[in-house]
Design a protein around this motif. Structure first.
Motif, mmCIF file in Angstrom:
data_model
loop_
_atom_site.group_PDB
_atom_site.id
_atom_site.type_symbol
_atom_site.label_atom_id
_atom_site.label_comp_id
_atom_site.label_asym_id
_atom_site.label_seq_id
_atom_site.Cartn_x
_atom_site.Cartn_y
_atom_site.Cartn_z
ATOM 1 N N LYS A 16 41.226 -12.882 4.472
ATOM 2 C CA LYS A 16 40.502 -14.149 4.385
ATOM 3 C C LYS A 16 39.050 -14.013 4.833
ATOM 4 C CE LYS A 16 42.481 -18.009 5.411
ATOM 5 N NZ LYS A 16 42.613 -18.601 4.078
ATOM 6 N N GLY A 17 38.627 -12.756 5.051
ATOM 7 C CA GLY A 17 37.234 -12.516 5.432
ATOM 8 C C GLY A 17 36.937 -12.886 6.875
ATOM 9 N N VAL B 126 45.336 -17.140 11.408
ATOM 10 C CA VAL B 126 44.050 -17.058 10.696
ATOM 11 C C VAL B 126 43.096 -18.181 11.119
ATOM 12 C CG1 VAL B 126 45.003 -15.843 8.710
ATOM 13 C CG2 VAL B 126 45.014 -18.349 8.740
ATOM 14 N N ARG B 127 43.274 -18.760 12.309
ATOM 15 C CA ARG B 127 42.332 -19.772 12.773
ATOM 16 C C ARG B 127 41.000 -19.105 13.128
ATOM 17 N NH1 ARG B 127 44.854 -24.608 13.259
ATOM 18 N NH2 ARG B 127 47.098 -24.538 13.734
ATOM 19 N N GLU B 128 39.917 -19.705 12.663
ATOM 20 C CA GLU B 128 38.593 -19.097 12.875
ATOM 21 C C GLU B 128 38.193 -19.088 14.338
ATOM 22 O OE1 GLU B 128 35.544 -20.619 10.397
ATOM 23 O OE2 GLU B 128 36.714 -20.481 8.555
ATOM 24 N N PHE B 129 38.574 -20.126 15.106
ATOM 25 C CA PHE B 129 38.078 -20.207 16.478
ATOM 26 C C PHE B 129 38.894 -19.378 17.464
ATOM 27 C CE2 PHE B 129 40.591 -24.102 15.676
ATOM 28 C CZ PHE B 129 41.618 -23.959 16.607
ATOM 29 N N PHE B 130 39.969 -18.714 17.000
ATOM 30 C CA PHE B 130 40.666 -17.783 17.870
ATOM 31 C C PHE B 130 39.992 -16.422 17.796
ATOM 32 C CE2 PHE B 130 44.924 -20.226 17.530
ATOM 33 C CZ PHE B 130 44.608 -20.958 18.669
ATOM 34 N N GLY B 131 39.768 -15.810 18.950
ATOM 35 C CA GLY B 131 39.148 -14.478 18.984
ATOM 36 C C GLY B 131 39.974 -13.448 19.720
ATOM 37 N N LYS B 132 40.917 -13.920 20.548
ATOM 38 C CA LYS B 132 41.742 -13.006 21.330
ATOM 39 C C LYS B 132 43.222 -13.257 21.028
ATOM 40 C CE LYS B 132 38.526 -12.964 25.252
ATOM 41 N NZ LYS B 132 38.387 -13.260 26.702
ATOM 42 N N ILE B 133 44.010 -12.207 21.252
ATOM 43 C CA ILE B 133 45.454 -12.325 21.043
ATOM 44 C C ILE B 133 46.176 -11.516 22.112
ATOM 45 C CG2 ILE B 133 45.545 -10.367 19.450
ATOM 46 C CD1 ILE B 133 47.777 -11.842 17.938
ATOM 47 N N CYS C 13 49.069 -5.845 11.661
ATOM 48 C CA CYS C 13 49.467 -6.744 10.575
ATOM 49 C C CYS C 13 48.670 -8.051 10.633
ATOM 50 C CB CYS C 13 50.962 -7.042 10.670
ATOM 51 S SG CYS C 13 52.032 -5.628 10.284
ATOM 52 N N THR C 14 48.549 -8.594 11.830
ATOM 53 C CA THR C 14 47.829 -9.863 11.990
ATOM 54 C C THR C 14 46.378 -9.720 11.549
ATOM 55 O OG1 THR C 14 49.266 -10.427 13.856
ATOM 56 C CG2 THR C 14 47.221 -11.674 13.629
ATOM 57 N N ASN C 15 45.719 -8.657 11.967
ATOM 58 C CA ASN C 15 44.311 -8.462 11.594
ATOM 59 C C ASN C 15 44.163 -8.175 10.104
ATOM 60 O OD1 ASN C 15 43.036 -9.005 14.022
ATOM 61 N ND2 ASN C 15 43.288 -6.913 14.786
ATOM 62 N N GLN C 16 45.179 -7.578 9.515
ATOM 63 C CA GLN C 16 45.138 -7.370 8.055
ATOM 64 C C GLN C 16 45.133 -8.726 7.337
ATOM 65 O OE1 GLN C 16 48.160 -4.750 6.513
ATOM 66 N NE2 GLN C 16 47.834 -5.404 4.407
ATOM 67 N N TYR C 17 45.944 -9.671 7.820
ATOM 68 C CA TYR C 17 45.961 -10.999 7.208
ATOM 69 C C TYR C 17 44.607 -11.689 7.371
ATOM 70 C CZ TYR C 17 51.024 -10.222 7.619
ATOM 71 O OH TYR C 17 52.293 -9.692 7.554
ATOM 72 N N ARG C 18 43.976 -11.503 8.507
ATOM 73 C CA ARG C 18 42.665 -12.118 8.742
ATOM 74 C C ARG C 18 41.594 -11.483 7.845
ATOM 75 N NH1 ARG C 18 42.161 -15.304 13.317
ATOM 76 N NH2 ARG C 18 39.934 -14.811 13.530
ATOM 77 N N GLN C 19 41.684 -10.173 7.665
ATOM 78 C CA GLN C 19 40.718 -9.490 6.808
ATOM 79 C C GLN C 19 40.814 -9.979 5.370
ATOM 80 O OE1 GLN C 19 41.552 -5.315 7.410
ATOM 81 N NE2 GLN C 19 41.107 -5.442 9.614
#
Length: 405
Positions: free
Chosen positions: A298-299, A379-386, A290-296
């Motif tokens: 926003k590109g 959706v913060r751009e500088f986050f890469g890991k979760i 779900c989280t990655n869907q929200y990021r997608q």
């Protein structure tokens, strides 16, 4: 008078016979001399032909010989002598720097300098008529081979580096240089880094062997500004869900529904968290999707699920469930990010989303999306890991998201 004439005639005849014999002998001797001369000349020519053939059989070495080259007597013989041009029983002697090689022996060019290779051919010619007479036919050829070190050293361990303003750095750390002859070499570092100023600095590594062969490599040191302060969301959390809508509370750190309170050591908490990771793996994966869907939408690139962060997130979920402290502070009053230290994670930036009461991972993710502070973390751009935590106690789910750069 008649008696004196007869003896004179006899004397003349005898003289003629003697002279004839002498002439015949002279002719025979002359013939023998001429025959002997032509015989010796013929043999001399044969000997010279053999000598010429042996001379032609001695070859030059066209192959380059380098340091460490290993060769057998048999292989060297092929390179130095064309045996098809030699008479049978020709004796061949090969010497390298006065050391005679024998069949089956190997020679290694393991020293720098000049090597002299001497090849000798000997053939004993026996005259066909005069068996007792023979002649030794000899040929010799010397060549010089100079072994030089032309190979450059090999530098390893060179890679780009990053530091933060104020950090110190050993520019030669992890860098080694080796040479095929000299072994390990010292490296020279050309360039400096100003660790008080952000920027990129080019560093050159130089290694030179005793023969003057040099190799260089370069790398870049990036000096980064000090990281921004940690990123945390507001303490707004979902305390209770009724139907499709949820009631929320702000700055709430207690839950009256918690009926079983427990405290844990760090190791006990990790053990509980690892059990939760296994038990609620499907819920964890669903929150990630779900989280990655929200990021997608926003590109943005997907977040990567980090197992160590997931352990930390499950630790937070477990301790909230058993303590009733439902906030961005831990049950003992410390900030939430101290859990990262307990799993040996030290990021530049980090954040946390928490929620409880949602029955499914999709509803937890949807609630975060509808909360501006929580959604901003997602959706913060500088986050890469979760890392994602899920835990269920007394029929209630507790949800945690930990983000890092």
């Amino acid at each position: 008078m008649e008696n004196n004439v007869e003896p004179k005639k006899k004397s003349k005849k005898k003289l003629i016979v003697i002279i004839s014999i002498l002439l015949i002998m002279a002719i025979i001797i002359g013939a023998l001399a001429v025959g002997g001369y032509y015989f010796l000349e013929s043999e001399k020519n044969k000997i010279q032909e053999i000598k010429n053939s042996q001379e032609q059989a001695l070859c030059e070495m066209s192959e380059n010989i380098s340091y460490g080259y290993e060769i057998t007597y048999e292989d060297l013989l092929i390179k130095l002598v064309d045996t098809s041009k030699l008479k049978e029983n020709t004796n061949i002697t090969i010497k390298i720097n006065d050391k005679e090689l024998i069949e089956g022996e190997k020679f290694i060019f393991n020293e720098l300098g000049t090597y002299t290779i001497n090849t000798s051919l000997e053939y004993t010619y026996i005259y066909p008529i005069i068996k007792s007479k023979s002649e030794l036919i000899e040929n010799e050829k010397s060549i010089e081979i100079k072994i030089e070190d032309t190979e450059k050293p090999v530098i390893t361990g060179v890679s780009n580096k990053e530091i933060t303003v104020g950090d110190t750095i050993d520019l030669s750390s992890g860098i080694t240089a080796t040479d095929n002859i000299d072994g390990n070499l010292q490296v020279t570092i050309d360039g400096t880094v100003d660790n008080t100023k952000a920027g990129e600095y080019s560093i050159k590594v130089i290694a030179t062997d005793k023969s003057g062969n040099s190799e260089t490599a370069t790398f870049t040191v990036t000096v980064k500004e000090k990281p921004k302060p940690k990123v945390s969301v507001s303490s707004q959390t979902n305390k209770k869900e009724t139907g499709k809508t949820g009631n929320s509370a702000t700055n709430s750190n207690t839950s009256n529904s918690v009926v079983e309170k427990r405290t844990f050591t760090t190791e006990e908490l990790k053990a509980e968290a690892n059990t939760a990771k296994s038990t609620y793996r499907s819920q964890i994966n669903a929150v990630l999707n779900c989280t990655n869907q929200y990021r997608q939408e926003k590109g943005l690139p997907n977040l990567v699920l980090d197992e160590t962060l997931t352990t930390a997130a499950c630790m937070r979920a477990v301790e909230m469930a058993y303590s009733g402290v439902l906030a961005h502070t831990r049950p003992d009053g410390r900030d939430f990010d101290t859990v990262l230290e307990e799993v040996n994670v030290f990021p530049y930036a980090w954040g946390e989303n928490i929620a409880w009461g949602q029955a499914t991972p999709e509803k937890a993710a949807e609630w975060w999306r509808n909360s501006p502070g929580h959604y901003a973390n997602m959706v913060r751009e500088f986050f890469g890991k979760i890392g994602i935590g899920a835990f269920k106690l007394n029929g209630r789910f507790y949800w945690v998201q930990l983000f890092t750069n």
